[in-house]
Design an enzyme around this catalytic site. Structure first.
Site, PDB file in Angstrom:
ATOM      1  N   ASN A  61       0.873  -1.174   0.000  1.00 55.72           N
ATOM      2  CA  ASN A  61       0.000   0.000   0.000  1.00 55.72           C
ATOM      3  C   ASN A  61       0.910   1.224   0.000  1.00 55.72           C
ATOM      4  O   ASN A  61       1.465   1.589   1.030  1.00 55.72           O
ATOM      5  CB  ASN A  61      -0.896  -0.028   1.248  1.00 55.72           C
ATOM      6  CG  ASN A  61      -1.766   1.219   1.346  1.00 55.72           C
ATOM      7  OD1 ASN A  61      -1.779   2.038   0.435  1.00 55.72           O
ATOM      8  ND2 ASN A  61      -2.474   1.360   2.452  1.00 55.72           N
ATOM      9  N   TRP A  62       1.061   1.809  -1.175  1.00 58.36           N
ATOM     10  CA  TRP A  62       1.979   2.943  -1.312  1.00 58.36           C
ATOM     11  C   TRP A  62       1.420   4.241  -0.749  1.00 58.36           C
ATOM     12  O   TRP A  62       2.096   5.280  -0.788  1.00 58.36           O
ATOM     13  CB  TRP A  62       2.345   3.152  -2.782  1.00 58.36           C
ATOM     14  CG  TRP A  62       3.347   2.185  -3.325  1.00 58.36           C
ATOM     15  CD1 TRP A  62       4.025   1.219  -2.630  1.00 58.36           C
ATOM     16  CD2 TRP A  62       3.801   2.091  -4.686  1.00 58.36           C
ATOM     17  NE1 TRP A  62       4.869   0.542  -3.472  1.00 58.36           N
ATOM     18  CE2 TRP A  62       4.754   1.045  -4.739  1.00 58.36           C
ATOM     19  CE3 TRP A  62       3.507   2.778  -5.854  1.00 58.36           C
ATOM     20  CZ2 TRP A  62       5.403   0.700  -5.923  1.00 58.36           C
ATOM     21  CZ3 TRP A  62       4.148   2.421  -7.035  1.00 58.36           C
ATOM     22  CH2 TRP A  62       5.087   1.398  -7.058  1.00 58.36           C
ATOM     23  N   LYS A  63       0.183   4.205  -0.311  1.00 56.74           N
ATOM     24  CA  LYS A  63      -0.462   5.405   0.253  1.00 56.74           C
ATOM     25  C   LYS A  63      -0.211   6.599  -0.684  1.00 56.74           C
ATOM     26  O   LYS A  63      -0.348   6.459  -1.895  1.00 56.74           O
ATOM     27  CB  LYS A  63       0.033   5.628   1.684  1.00 56.74           C
ATOM     28  CG  LYS A  63      -0.200   4.380   2.558  1.00 56.74           C
ATOM     29  CD  LYS A  63       0.016   4.582   4.017  1.00 56.74           C
ATOM     30  CE  LYS A  63      -0.263   3.257   4.741  1.00 56.74           C
ATOM     31  NZ  LYS A  63      -0.165   3.332   6.177  1.00 56.74           N
ATOM     32  N   HIS A 103      -9.652   1.242   4.844  1.00 57.40           N
ATOM     33  CA  HIS A 103      -8.374   1.485   5.508  1.00 57.40           C
ATOM     34  C   HIS A 103      -8.583   2.487   6.654  1.00 57.40           C
ATOM     35  O   HIS A 103      -9.358   3.425   6.531  1.00 57.40           O
ATOM     36  CB  HIS A 103      -7.337   2.018   4.502  1.00 57.40           C
ATOM     37  CG  HIS A 103      -5.951   1.983   5.081  1.00 57.40           C
ATOM     38  ND1 HIS A 103      -5.498   2.947   5.953  1.00 57.40           N
ATOM     39  CD2 HIS A 103      -4.945   1.072   4.971  1.00 57.40           C
ATOM     40  CE1 HIS A 103      -4.263   2.635   6.335  1.00 57.40           C
ATOM     41  NE2 HIS A 103      -3.910   1.501   5.751  1.00 57.40           N
ATOM     42  N   GLU A 146      -6.890   4.889   7.663  1.00 54.33           N
ATOM     43  CA  GLU A 146      -6.648   6.299   7.314  1.00 54.33           C
ATOM     44  C   GLU A 146      -7.869   6.893   6.617  1.00 54.33           C
ATOM     45  O   GLU A 146      -8.202   8.068   6.818  1.00 54.33           O
ATOM     46  CB  GLU A 146      -5.377   6.404   6.453  1.00 54.33           C
ATOM     47  CG  GLU A 146      -4.134   6.204   7.309  1.00 54.33           C
ATOM     48  CD  GLU A 146      -2.950   5.560   6.619  1.00 54.33           C
ATOM     49  OE1 GLU A 146      -2.903   5.534   5.382  1.00 54.33           O
ATOM     50  OE2 GLU A 146      -2.052   5.060   7.340  1.00 54.33           O
ATOM     51  N   GLU A 152      -5.390  -4.790  10.740  1.00 51.73           N
ATOM     52  CA  GLU A 152      -4.388  -3.737  10.900  1.00 51.73           C
ATOM     53  C   GLU A 152      -4.687  -2.960  12.180  1.00 51.73           C
ATOM     54  O   GLU A 152      -5.481  -1.998  12.158  1.00 51.73           O
ATOM     55  CB  GLU A 152      -4.428  -2.769   9.716  1.00 51.73           C
ATOM     56  CG  GLU A 152      -4.075  -3.399   8.390  1.00 51.73           C
ATOM     57  CD  GLU A 152      -3.491  -2.380   7.413  1.00 51.73           C
ATOM     58  OE1 GLU A 152      -2.389  -2.621   6.925  1.00 51.73           O
ATOM     59  OE2 GLU A 152      -4.123  -1.334   7.164  1.00 51.73           O
ATOM     60  N   GLY A 204       2.414   2.507  10.991  1.00 51.21           N
ATOM     61  CA  GLY A 204       3.359   3.624  10.866  1.00 51.21           C
ATOM     62  C   GLY A 204       4.077   3.971  12.153  1.00 51.21           C
ATOM     63  O   GLY A 204       4.707   5.024  12.260  1.00 51.21           O
ATOM     64  N   SER A 229       3.368  -1.950  10.587  1.00 48.65           N
ATOM     65  CA  SER A 229       4.813  -1.972  10.863  1.00 48.65           C
ATOM     66  C   SER A 229       5.481  -3.307  10.537  1.00 48.65           C
ATOM     67  O   SER A 229       6.381  -3.749  11.246  1.00 48.65           O
ATOM     68  CB  SER A 229       5.086  -1.577  12.323  1.00 48.65           C
ATOM     69  OG  SER A 229       4.709  -0.228  12.526  1.00 48.65           O
ATOM     70  N   GLY A 267       2.776  -0.911   4.415  1.00 44.93           N
ATOM     71  CA  GLY A 267       2.840   0.511   4.061  1.00 44.93           C
ATOM     72  C   GLY A 267       4.274   0.931   3.817  1.00 44.93           C
ATOM     73  O   GLY A 267       4.855   0.649   2.761  1.00 44.93           O
TER      74      GLY A 267
HETATM   75  P1  13P Z   1       2.890   0.561   7.823  1.00 41.03           P
HETATM   76  O1  13P Z   1       3.401  -0.722   7.228  1.00 41.03           O
HETATM   77  O2  13P Z   1       3.616   1.781   7.372  1.00 41.03           O
HETATM   78  O3  13P Z   1       2.774   0.450   9.316  1.00 41.03           O
HETATM   79  O4  13P Z   1       1.399   0.751   7.260  1.00 41.03           O
HETATM   80  C1  13P Z   1       0.536  -0.316   7.315  1.00 41.03           C
HETATM   81  C2  13P Z   1      -0.655   0.003   6.502  1.00 41.03           C
HETATM   82  O5  13P Z   1      -1.384   0.930   6.798  1.00 41.03           O
HETATM   83  C3  13P Z   1      -0.892  -0.798   5.286  1.00 41.03           C
HETATM   84  O6  13P Z   1      -2.153  -0.562   4.766  1.00 41.03           O
END
Ligand code: 13P
Length: 247
Positions: A8-10, A94, A96, A166, A172, A210, A231
């Site tokens: 997930n490149w956000k 998600h 976010e 998650e 993060g 993470s 992420g």
């Molecule tokens: P991180 O791997 O940066 O913790 O993010 C996880 C995530 O939100 C994947 O969708």
């Protein structure tokens, strides 16, 4: 059960980053038994599709999809649009999207209904906040999310569903959940799946939060973990590849 390593490149990558990423990534051996799915931002879907289409090990996913078919919805992308960009997967719910853009379980339920009637595989995210975890209500929160998201879905039994646990406190932060927590929550989720008669569907349970090169092997060894939603560790081609290589 299929295995998944999903990036997930956000909102991290530029076209320049994407160019160097694929120059590196495509030079590697991508032939183990795990499916790779890259989820770039929607404006880069076609770009990534062009760069990756020569390699059949890589699939494309959208980071979101609209619950509406078409119409006056500024900034949204419909199912039809993501399919035109060759997406076989779409992330929905998600944390976010939920926390920053106020998406509710009902919105996620509507998106799941849209995907359930399509050939796009949903990647459904669920997870609890730190406050909920510390109040000891993690299971209740997850069960409620589940029930609302899967409410009134006429399950397409030939379809695969991906559920990503998650924990929001692990996203993060550099602090993934420990393996006992992941095991017991995934077991709990499997029980809910049975309760709501989803057990005839093909369900993959992923962990996200993470995941990195150091903890990936240990988490993958946990029973009931079918892969990762990653992420920050997915935006570096070498790091993402090293995680993929642990499958
Ligand atoms: P991180 O791997 O940066 O913790 O993010 C996880 C995530 O939100 C994947 O969708």
């Amino acid at each position: 059960m299929s295995k998944y390593c999903i990036a997930n490149w956000k909102m991290y990558m530029s076209k320049k980053n994407i160019d160097s990423y694929f120059e590196n990534f495509l030079s590697k051996d991508l032939n183990n038994n795990c499916n790779i799915v890259i989820c770039p931002s929607s404006i880069h879907l076609d770009y990534v599709n062009k760069l990756s289409e020569s390699n059949k090990s890589i699939s494309l996913g959208s980071q979101n999809v609209s619950e509406y078919e078409n119409g006056a919805y500024t900034g949204e992308n419909s199912l039809q649009m993501i399919k035109e960009s060759n997406c076989d997967f779409a992330i929905i719910g998600h944390s976010e999207r939920r926390q920053i853009f106020h998406e509710s379980d009902i919105d996620v339920n509507n998106k799941l209904k849209v995907l359930n009637n399509s050939n796009v595989t949903p990647i459904i995210c669920i997870g609890e906040t730190l406050e909920e975890r510390e109040s000891g209500i993690t299971r209740e929160v997850l069960k409620n999310q589940f029930k609302r998201i899967f409410n009134d879905i006429n399950f397409n039994l030939s379809k695969e569903f991906i559920i990503a646990y998650e924990p929001i406190w692990a996203i993060g932060t550099g602090k993934s959940a420990d393996t006992e927590t992941i095991y017991s929550i995934h077991k709990f989720l499997k029980n809910i799946i049975n309760e709501i008669n989803l057990n005839n569907c093909n369900i993959c349970l992923l962990y996200g939060g993470s995941v990195n090169e150091e903890n990936a092997s240990e988490i993958l060894a946990v029973d009931e973990v079918d892969g990762f939603l990653i992420g920050s560790a997915s935006i570096d081609a070498d790091v993402f590849y090293n995680i993929y290589n642990k499958f």
